[in-house]
Design a protein around this motif. Structure first.
Motif, PDB file in Angstrom:
ATOM      1  N   GLY A 138      23.552 -90.467 -23.158  1.00 50.60           N
ATOM      2  CA  GLY A 138      24.625 -91.440 -23.026  1.00 50.60           C
ATOM      3  C   GLY A 138      25.244 -91.540 -21.643  1.00 50.60           C
ATOM      4  N   HIS A 139      24.654 -90.871 -20.656  1.00 48.92           N
ATOM      5  CA  HIS A 139      25.167 -90.931 -19.284  1.00 48.92           C
ATOM      6  C   HIS A 139      24.052 -90.559 -18.302  1.00 48.92           C
ATOM      7  CE1 HIS A 139      25.353 -86.520 -19.200  1.00 48.92           C
ATOM      8  NE2 HIS A 139      25.963 -86.585 -20.383  1.00 48.92           N
ATOM      9  N   LEU A 140      24.342 -90.691 -17.026  1.00 49.62           N
ATOM     10  CA  LEU A 140      23.401 -90.304 -15.978  1.00 49.62           C
ATOM     11  C   LEU A 140      23.164 -88.791 -15.998  1.00 49.62           C
ATOM     12  CD1 LEU A 140      24.759 -92.382 -12.946  1.00 49.62           C
ATOM     13  CD2 LEU A 140      22.586 -92.721 -14.123  1.00 49.62           C
ATOM     14  N   PRO A 141      22.072 -88.334 -15.402  1.00 54.16           N
ATOM     15  CA  PRO A 141      21.885 -86.889 -15.245  1.00 54.16           C
ATOM     16  C   PRO A 141      23.043 -86.268 -14.461  1.00 54.16           C
ATOM     17  CG  PRO A 141      19.883 -88.085 -14.686  1.00 54.16           C
ATOM     18  CD  PRO A 141      20.957 -89.102 -14.869  1.00 54.16           C
ATOM     19  N   VAL A 142      23.192 -84.959 -14.589  1.00 52.26           N
ATOM     20  CA  VAL A 142      24.318 -84.238 -13.999  1.00 52.26           C
ATOM     21  C   VAL A 142      23.789 -83.127 -13.098  1.00 52.26           C
ATOM     22  CG1 VAL A 142      26.328 -82.813 -14.552  1.00 52.26           C
ATOM     23  CG2 VAL A 142      25.741 -84.761 -16.011  1.00 52.26           C
ATOM     24  N   VAL A 143      24.474 -82.929 -11.986  1.00 52.75           N
ATOM     25  CA  VAL A 143      24.124 -81.861 -11.051  1.00 52.75           C
ATOM     26  C   VAL A 143      25.400 -81.106 -10.674  1.00 52.75           C
ATOM     27  CG1 VAL A 143      24.372 -83.318  -8.987  1.00 52.75           C
ATOM     28  CG2 VAL A 143      22.840 -81.337  -8.921  1.00 52.75           C
ATOM     29  N   GLU A 144      25.254 -79.817 -10.424  1.00 56.62           N
ATOM     30  CA  GLU A 144      26.386 -78.994 -10.009  1.00 56.62           C
ATOM     31  C   GLU A 144      26.946 -79.506  -8.683  1.00 56.62           C
ATOM     32  OE1 GLU A 144      27.157 -74.367  -8.721  1.00 56.62           O
ATOM     33  OE2 GLU A 144      25.613 -74.797 -10.227  1.00 56.62           O
ATOM     34  N   LYS A 145      28.275 -79.553  -8.580  1.00 61.12           N
ATOM     35  CA  LYS A 145      28.924 -79.999  -7.342  1.00 61.12           C
ATOM     36  C   LYS A 145      28.701 -78.982  -6.229  1.00 61.12           C
ATOM     37  CE  LYS A 145      32.831 -82.701  -8.974  1.00 61.12           C
ATOM     38  NZ  LYS A 145      34.287 -82.773  -9.044  1.00 61.12           N
ATOM     39  N   ASP A 146      28.481 -79.514  -5.042  1.00 69.14           N
ATOM     40  CA  ASP A 146      28.413 -78.684  -3.846  1.00 69.14           C
ATOM     41  C   ASP A 146      28.923 -79.540  -2.689  1.00 69.14           C
ATOM     42  OD1 ASP A 146      27.837 -77.181  -1.601  1.00 69.14           O
ATOM     43  OD2 ASP A 146      25.845 -76.587  -2.291  1.00 69.14           O
ATOM     44  N   ASP A 147      30.172 -79.321  -2.298  1.00 69.04           N
ATOM     45  CA  ASP A 147      30.782 -80.131  -1.251  1.00 69.04           C
ATOM     46  C   ASP A 147      30.107 -79.950   0.106  1.00 69.04           C
ATOM     47  OD1 ASP A 147      32.585 -81.196  -3.066  1.00 69.04           O
ATOM     48  OD2 ASP A 147      34.117 -79.682  -2.639  1.00 69.04           O
ATOM     49  N   GLN A 148      29.296 -78.899   0.256  1.00 64.90           N
ATOM     50  CA  GLN A 148      28.569 -78.666   1.502  1.00 64.90           C
ATOM     51  C   GLN A 148      27.161 -79.267   1.469  1.00 64.90           C
ATOM     52  OE1 GLN A 148      30.407 -77.244   3.955  1.00 64.90           O
ATOM     53  NE2 GLN A 148      31.973 -77.300   2.366  1.00 64.90           N
ATOM     54  N   TRP A 149      26.771 -79.856   0.339  1.00 68.94           N
ATOM     55  CA  TRP A 149      25.403 -80.351   0.162  1.00 68.94           C
ATOM     56  C   TRP A 149      25.451 -81.699  -0.553  1.00 68.94           C
ATOM     57  CZ3 TRP A 149      21.538 -79.047   2.914  1.00 68.94           C
ATOM     58  CH2 TRP A 149      20.220 -79.222   2.496  1.00 68.94           C
ATOM     59  N   LEU A 150      26.098 -82.677   0.072  1.00 68.20           N
ATOM     60  CA  LEU A 150      26.292 -83.992  -0.514  1.00 68.20           C
ATOM     61  C   LEU A 150      25.016 -84.818  -0.442  1.00 68.20           C
ATOM     62  CD1 LEU A 150      29.816 -84.769   0.975  1.00 68.20           C
ATOM     63  CD2 LEU A 150      29.254 -83.823  -1.281  1.00 68.20           C
ATOM     64  N   SER A 151      24.923 -85.816  -1.306  1.00 72.89           N
ATOM     65  CA  SER A 151      23.734 -86.656  -1.368  1.00 72.89           C
ATOM     66  C   SER A 151      24.111 -88.087  -1.745  1.00 72.89           C
ATOM     67  CB  SER A 151      22.775 -86.097  -2.424  1.00 72.89           C
ATOM     68  OG  SER A 151      21.709 -87.001  -2.663  1.00 72.89           O
ATOM     69  N   PRO A 152      23.332 -89.050  -1.244  1.00 69.25           N
ATOM     70  CA  PRO A 152      23.539 -90.422  -1.702  1.00 69.25           C
ATOM     71  C   PRO A 152      23.169 -90.591  -3.179  1.00 69.25           C
ATOM     72  CG  PRO A 152      21.666 -90.311  -0.190  1.00 69.25           C
ATOM     73  CD  PRO A 152      22.307 -88.963  -0.200  1.00 69.25           C
ATOM     74  N   CYS A 153      22.542 -89.586  -3.771  1.00 71.16           N
ATOM     75  CA  CYS A 153      22.194 -89.619  -5.193  1.00 71.16           C
ATOM     76  C   CYS A 153      23.420 -89.480  -6.091  1.00 71.16           C
ATOM     77  CB  CYS A 153      21.219 -88.494  -5.549  1.00 71.16           C
ATOM     78  SG  CYS A 153      19.647 -88.578  -4.700  1.00 71.16           S
ATOM     79  N   GLU A 154      24.474 -88.862  -5.571  1.00 74.33           N
ATOM     80  CA  GLU A 154      25.654 -88.588  -6.391  1.00 74.33           C
ATOM     81  C   GLU A 154      26.371 -89.889  -6.745  1.00 74.33           C
ATOM     82  OE1 GLU A 154      27.309 -84.381  -5.312  1.00 74.33           O
ATOM     83  OE2 GLU A 154      26.673 -85.399  -3.470  1.00 74.33           O
TER      84      GLU A 154
END
Length: 187
Positions: A28-44
């Motif tokens: 019911g939603h997009l996949p989820v990834v652990e947050k990492d403020d030092q490893w940002l991505s345009p995927c988020e």
């Protein structure tokens, strides 16, 4: 971009879209990834929780190139590898084919692409030291120490044990191999 490059890019992005679509249908939603403020991505794609973000594969719009790797090695990489690694940013996700389960090694962001290039150089230098045919890895299997690779001369897709010569041919090229894959969504 040649027609074959466009076909490979299209197959990879379509496979990524199928993964996201199937994940959404199941959860019911997009996949989820652990947050990492030092490893940002345009995927988020926004916050899921205090500790996690939604994500999805996105087309790479940065100018990414393997020219520096090719100059360092003194030869050209197979075009399929260059197209594969410069088409989408993505978190790893599971796939299956008749040979078993696997996951791709794809860059998460520009810095990850730089790190990937270093790993490709290390893999190729190991192959040269062992006097084995040059391959470039692009995926992991569900068996420890077994990887998926492209033969740099022929473009064929093989399974190989790390440090060993590729031992099982899976497809004549990366495009053919992608056509054999189905995303796997877990509970």
């Amino acid at each position: 971009m040649t027609c074959l490059n466009a076909e490979l890019t299209h197959q990879l992005t379509t496979l990524c879209q199928h993964y996201v679509q199937q994940f959404r249908e199941k959860h019911g939603h997009l996949p989820v990834v652990e947050k990492d403020d030092q490893w940002l991505s345009p995927c988020e794609q926004g916050e899921y929780s205090q500790d996690a973000n939604y994500w999805q594969p996105v087309e790479i719009t940065d100018e990414l190139s393997f020219e520096n790797v090719e100059q360092a090695l003194g030869f050209s990489l197979h075009n399929d590898i260059k197209v594969f690694f410069t088409s989408v940013y993505s978190e790893s996700f599971d796939l299956t084919c008749e040979e078993g389960q696997l996951s791709f090694v794809l860059p998460w962001n520009k810095d990850d692409f730089d790190r990937l290039q270093e790993n490709v150089i290390g893999h190729i230098l190991m192959k040269q030291k062992l006097k084995q045919p040059i391959t470039v890895f692009f995926g992991l299997t569900d068996q420890d120490d077994f990887i998926l690779s492209v033969n740099n001369d022929s473009g064929e897709v093989w399974v190989e044990q790390v440090g060993k010569t590729a031992h099982k041919k899976l497809a004549n090229n990366l495009s053919e191999f992608l056509g054999q894959l189905t995303p796997v969504i877990y509970d």
